[in-house]
Enzyme design. Structure first.
Site, PDB file in Angstrom:
ATOM      1  N   THR A 265       0.807  -1.215   0.000  1.00  0.00           N
ATOM      2  CA  THR A 265       0.000   0.000   0.000  1.00  0.00           C
ATOM      3  C   THR A 265       0.839   1.263   0.000  1.00  0.00           C
ATOM      4  OG1 THR A 265      -1.795  -1.131   1.167  1.00  0.00           O
ATOM      5  CG2 THR A 265      -1.771   1.267   1.304  1.00  0.00           C
TER       6      THR A 265
ATOM      7  N   THR B 222       1.213  -4.782   4.364  1.00  0.00           N
ATOM      8  CA  THR B 222       0.989  -5.149   5.761  1.00  0.00           C
ATOM      9  C   THR B 222       0.371  -6.525   5.957  1.00  0.00           C
ATOM     10  OG1 THR B 222      -1.195  -4.085   5.774  1.00  0.00           O
ATOM     11  CG2 THR B 222       0.700  -2.723   6.394  1.00  0.00           C
TER      12      THR B 222
END
Length: 286
Positions: free
Chosen positions: A12, A83
């Site tokens: 991200t 993540t």
């Protein structure tokens, strides 16, 4: 001049909005690093091609990172990473690079760079840690520096998404390890899960982490014990860990857990499932 290596795998932190949602984009991380670069610091950025969503990360990617770290001569290394599988990569690098003499800092974000979220702060913190000289493998996230060997992603949305469970790590000389092609998985026991279903899963594996109940209990099913015993006998390594986040296993506490140890399962103690999986994978790669 302090030299920092940045391995940008994807995630991200380096994405932009596209027609179908967030997507990787070239130059985003490089531009941010140029803005936060410290005087007297040289930053070399190596970008995975193609960039990888963390859902796709696996042993092949860990080996690429390990090779780059092992060959690098500088102050520290930053690994930008999505993540969702950060806990797996944290455990992989912490164990494979045990004894490393420089900081290896994992860094990601819940929101991309240039969107007013957490990415800039996480990246700046990672750079500070990489320049700080404290050896080991770390995660820089949400204003905190966490040991990467026992990461738990406990929230899917909040900026403070991670915590770290302490893992035992004996002091060893630095000797980077690599991952071989093996079939491993994390299996979770649940009420009503049949022994034949467990047998079918174990039949495809070289090793498994078995998430059991509480301090180390399983269903009182002699067929399940036989399944576990047979898998171990054919060479399938089975390492038991608790489904609880903290506390670990205590063999001998409950009769309902005795079958695990009679069958030859290993005691993962307080290991996270990710750390136990990596330990098995590296053992089977020697």
């Amino acid at each position: 001049m302090a030299k920092i290596l940045v391995l940008h795998t994807g995630g991200t932190i380096g994405m932009v909005s596209g027609p179908d949602g967030l997507m990787p984009a070239a130059g985003i991380v490089e531009g941010a690093l140029e803005r936060i670069k410290r005087n007297g610091t040289e930053i070399e950025v190596r970008t995975f091609e193609p960039l990888v969503d963390s859902a796709e990360i696996g042993p092949r990617h860990w080996n690429i990172i390990i090779d780059a770290v092992a060959a690098f001569e500088g102050a520290g290394v930053i690994v930008t990473h999505g993540t969702d599988t950060m806990s797996f990569s944290g455990a992989a690098l912490a164990q494979a690079l045990a004894g490393i003499g420089v900081p290896i800092v994992l860094c990601g974000a819940m929101h991309p760079l240039n969107t007013g979220g957490d990415a800039e702060g996480n990246l700046a913190l990672a750079l500070d840690i990489a320049l700080g000289g404290r050896p080991g493998v770390w995660l820089a996230f949400a204003g905190r520096v966490l040991p990467a060997g026992g990461l738990v992603k406990h929230h899917s949305q909040q900026a403070d998404a991670f915590r770290s469970i302490q893992q035992s790590q004996p002091a060893v000389p630095f000797r980077p390890l690599r991952f071989q092609d093996r079939q491993l998985a994390i299996l979770t026991l649940s009420p009503g899960l049949s022994a034949p279903a467990v047998a079918a899963m174990l039949a495809e594996l070289d090793g498994a982490v078995l998430r059991v109940f509480g301090a180390g209990t399983i269903m009182s099913d002699p067929v399940l014990e036989s399944v576990l015993r047979a898998a171990v006998a054919r060479g399938c390594r089975i390492r038991a860990v608790s489904q609880c986040e903290s506390g670990g296993l205590l063999p001998g506490s409950y009769a309902a857990g005795a079958a695990l140890w009679r069958a030859g399962c290993e005691n993962g103690g307080e290991e996270t499932p990710e750390a136990a999986l990596i330990r098995l994978w590296l053992d089977l790669s020697r």
